[in-house]
Design an enzyme around this catalytic site. Structure first.
Site, PDB file in Angstrom:
ATOM      1  N   LEU A  32       0.887  -1.177   0.000  1.00 66.23           N
ATOM      2  CA  LEU A  32       0.000   0.000   0.000  1.00 66.23           C
ATOM      3  C   LEU A  32       0.914   1.212   0.000  1.00 66.23           C
ATOM      4  O   LEU A  32       1.848   1.281   0.798  1.00 66.23           O
ATOM      5  CB  LEU A  32      -0.868   0.010   1.265  1.00 66.23           C
ATOM      6  N   VAL A  46       1.059   5.702  -0.932  1.00 69.91           N
ATOM      7  CA  VAL A  46       0.460   6.959  -1.383  1.00 69.91           C
ATOM      8  C   VAL A  46       1.595   7.859  -1.865  1.00 69.91           C
ATOM      9  O   VAL A  46       2.630   7.972  -1.190  1.00 69.91           O
ATOM     10  CB  VAL A  46      -0.327   7.608  -0.216  1.00 69.91           C
ATOM     11  N   GLY A  89      -1.331  12.472   3.793  1.00 71.76           N
ATOM     12  CA  GLY A  89      -2.010  13.243   4.835  1.00 71.76           C
ATOM     13  C   GLY A  89      -3.392  13.738   4.447  1.00 71.76           C
ATOM     14  O   GLY A  89      -4.000  14.519   5.173  1.00 71.76           O
ATOM     15  N   GLY A 144      -5.912  11.593   3.786  1.00 71.01           N
ATOM     16  CA  GLY A 144      -6.887  10.526   4.060  1.00 71.01           C
ATOM     17  C   GLY A 144      -6.898   9.441   2.993  1.00 71.01           C
ATOM     18  O   GLY A 144      -7.703   8.507   3.073  1.00 71.01           O
ATOM     19  N   GLY A 202      -4.547   7.110   2.179  1.00 69.47           N
ATOM     20  CA  GLY A 202      -4.074   5.800   2.650  1.00 69.47           C
ATOM     21  C   GLY A 202      -5.192   5.062   3.367  1.00 69.47           C
ATOM     22  O   GLY A 202      -5.437   3.875   3.110  1.00 69.47           O
ATOM     23  N   ASP A 220       1.460  -6.848   5.378  1.00 68.26           N
ATOM     24  CA  ASP A 220       2.858  -6.873   5.779  1.00 68.26           C
ATOM     25  C   ASP A 220       3.315  -5.429   5.897  1.00 68.26           C
ATOM     26  O   ASP A 220       3.368  -4.713   4.890  1.00 68.26           O
ATOM     27  CB  ASP A 220       3.707  -7.592   4.724  1.00 68.26           C
ATOM     28  N   TYR A 235      -1.297   0.876  10.445  1.00 68.22           N
ATOM     29  CA  TYR A 235      -2.299  -0.196  10.442  1.00 68.22           C
ATOM     30  C   TYR A 235      -2.956  -0.343  11.812  1.00 68.22           C
ATOM     31  O   TYR A 235      -4.164  -0.576  11.906  1.00 68.22           O
ATOM     32  CB  TYR A 235      -1.665  -1.513   9.989  1.00 68.22           C
TER      33      TYR A 235
HETATM   34  C1  LIG Z   1       1.397   4.813   5.248  1.00 67.25           C
HETATM   35  C2  LIG Z   1       0.711   5.633   4.122  1.00 67.25           C
HETATM   36  C3  LIG Z   1       0.067   4.659   3.131  1.00 67.25           C
HETATM   37  C4  LIG Z   1      -0.358   6.543   4.772  1.00 67.25           C
HETATM   38  O1  LIG Z   1      -1.048   7.233   3.737  1.00 67.25           O
HETATM   39  P1  LIG Z   1      -1.682   8.689   3.968  1.00 67.25           P
HETATM   40  O2  LIG Z   1      -2.604   8.957   2.833  1.00 67.25           O
HETATM   41  O3  LIG Z   1      -0.632   9.690   4.215  1.00 67.25           O
HETATM   42  O4  LIG Z   1      -2.486   8.472   5.331  1.00 67.25           O
HETATM   43  P2  LIG Z   1      -3.923   9.074   5.676  1.00 67.25           P
HETATM   44  O5  LIG Z   1      -3.920  10.540   5.357  1.00 67.25           O
HETATM   45  O6  LIG Z   1      -4.966   8.242   5.015  1.00 67.25           O
HETATM   46  O7  LIG Z   1      -4.006   8.841   7.235  1.00 67.25           O
HETATM   47  C5  LIG Z   1      -5.202   8.324   7.794  1.00 67.25           C
HETATM   48  C6  LIG Z   1      -5.033   8.274   9.276  1.00 67.25           C
HETATM   49  O8  LIG Z   1      -3.879   7.482   9.598  1.00 67.25           O
HETATM   50  C7  LIG Z   1      -3.020   8.210  10.447  1.00 67.25           C
HETATM   51  N1  LIG Z   1      -1.639   7.878  10.089  1.00 67.25           N
HETATM   52  C8  LIG Z   1      -1.019   8.132   8.929  1.00 67.25           C
HETATM   53  N2  LIG Z   1       0.252   7.631   8.959  1.00 67.25           N
HETATM   54  C9  LIG Z   1       0.388   7.076  10.196  1.00 67.25           C
HETATM   55  C10 LIG Z   1       1.450   6.421  10.851  1.00 67.25           C
HETATM   56  N3  LIG Z   1       2.624   6.212  10.247  1.00 67.25           N
HETATM   57  N4  LIG Z   1       1.265   5.978  12.120  1.00 67.25           N
HETATM   58  C11 LIG Z   1       0.069   6.152  12.758  1.00 67.25           C
HETATM   59  N5  LIG Z   1      -0.977   6.770  12.177  1.00 67.25           N
HETATM   60  C12 LIG Z   1      -0.812   7.229  10.913  1.00 67.25           C
HETATM   61  C13 LIG Z   1      -3.327   9.665  10.160  1.00 67.25           C
HETATM   62  O9  LIG Z   1      -2.988  10.470  11.264  1.00 67.25           O
HETATM   63  C14 LIG Z   1      -4.819   9.628   9.917  1.00 67.25           C
HETATM   64  O10 LIG Z   1      -5.485   9.610  11.172  1.00 67.25           O
HETATM   65  P3  LIG Z   1      -7.008  10.174  11.337  1.00 67.25           P
HETATM   66  O11 LIG Z   1      -7.851   9.441  10.313  1.00 67.25           O
HETATM   67  O12 LIG Z   1      -7.349   9.803  12.740  1.00 67.25           O
HETATM   68  O13 LIG Z   1      -6.910  11.630  11.060  1.00 67.25           O
HETATM   69  C15 LIG Z   1       1.713   6.564   3.392  1.00 67.25           C
HETATM   70  O14 LIG Z   1       2.359   7.367   4.338  1.00 67.25           O
HETATM   71  C16 LIG Z   1       2.775   5.827   2.554  1.00 67.25           C
HETATM   72  O15 LIG Z   1       2.569   5.572   1.382  1.00 67.25           O
HETATM   73  N6  LIG Z   1       3.958   5.532   3.161  1.00 67.25           N
HETATM   74  C17 LIG Z   1       5.045   4.893   2.442  1.00 67.25           C
HETATM   75  C18 LIG Z   1       4.738   3.444   2.136  1.00 67.25           C
HETATM   76  C19 LIG Z   1       4.265   2.665   3.338  1.00 67.25           C
HETATM   77  O16 LIG Z   1       4.742   2.814   4.460  1.00 67.25           O
HETATM   78  N7  LIG Z   1       3.276   1.783   3.126  1.00 67.25           N
HETATM   79  C20 LIG Z   1       2.639   1.006   4.202  1.00 67.25           C
HETATM   80  C21 LIG Z   1       2.534  -0.424   3.865  1.00 67.25           C
HETATM   81  S1  LIG Z   1       4.085  -1.264   3.647  1.00 67.25           S
END
Ligand SMILES: CC(C)(COP(=O)(O)OP(=O)(O)OC[C@H]1O[C@@H](n2cnc3c(N)ncnc32)[C@H](O)[C@@H]1OP(=O)(O)O)[C@@H](O)C(=O)NCCC(=O)NCCS
Length: 168
Positions: A94, A96, A102, A104, A106, A130, A140
């Site tokens: 997964l 973004v 940030g 929403g 993800g 994973d 997660y």
């Molecule tokens: C992890 C990832 C998918 C999050 O995507 P994003 O669009 O920035 O996250 P969102 O804006 O949807 O966040 C939704 C919620 O999760 C929370 N959140 C986001 N990242 C977080 C983290 N690392 N730890 C805890 N909470 C987190 C946000 O605060 C938000 O909370 P809320 O709904 O209560 O306001 C993105 O940062 C990413 O692509 N990271 C690199 C790849 C990665 O780590 N993938 C994960 C699977 S291996």
């Protein structure tokens, strides 16, 4: 009425993956160079979130999986058949794009993956993921997933729980 900022599609050859940057080189490389081959080999499915200006803002992958019954919490395991393996759907990746973090997205893609798994005709007990690092695991956990027994980077959510949460 305002248009939804993103729409989710199964990845297609017309989607431009070249500029995708999530901040993790292995994830970017996989998405740009390898995912199509995995789709052709039927070892993964890939869904993309496309912005109104046709950029890919995020993606996730899904595939069949199983988890060990013994790795589920005892309270869940005792309500399941005594087979060693429990059917699951794995969201292997997964991500973004940094431009869209940030917002929403993800969380929305995780919900979309859960909805696909809930609606699938082939039964699965849980979505399993994973996490590539502790920050991903925290993401997660924030969304209600819990670690399998002694595997802090492999987390799961029963699809019956997800169905209720998604109102499906
Ligand atoms: C992890 C990832 C998918 C999050 O995507 P994003 O669009 O920035 O996250 P969102 O804006 O949807 O966040 C939704 C919620 O999760 C929370 N959140 C986001 N990242 C977080 C983290 N690392 N730890 C805890 N909470 C987190 C946000 O605060 C938000 O909370 P809320 O709904 O209560 O306001 C993105 O940062 C990413 O692509 N990271 C690199 C790849 C990665 O780590 N993938 C994960 C699977 S291996």
């Amino acid at each position: 009425m305002s248009e939804a900022p993103f729409q989710v599609f199964a990845l297609h050859s017309s989607h431009d993956r070249a500029g995708f940057q999530c901040g993790s080189d292995p994830l970017d490389r996989y998405f740009q160079q390898h995912v199509s081959q995995d789709i052709r080999r039927r070892v993964t499915a890939c869904y993309v979130a496309v912005s109104n200006d046709q950029r890919i803002a995020g993606f996730y992958t899904l595939a069949s999986a199983s988890v060990l019954l013994a790795d589920l919490p005892g309270t869940m395991a005792k309500k399941l058949p005594r087979y060693p393996l429990v059917p699951a759907v794995r969201m292997g990746r997964l991500a973004v794009d940094q431009k869209y973090k940030g917002l929403g997205l993800g969380g929305a893609l995780l919900a979309d993956a859960l909805a696909h798994a809930v609606r699938a005709e082939i039964a699965a007990y849980a979505l399993v993921v994973d996490a590539k690092d502790e920050s991903a695991a925290a993401f997660y956990r924030h969304h209600g997933l819990a670690a399998l027994f002694q595997q802090p980077m492999t987390l799961f959510l029963p699809l019956a729980t997800a169905r209720g949460g998604l109102g499906l």
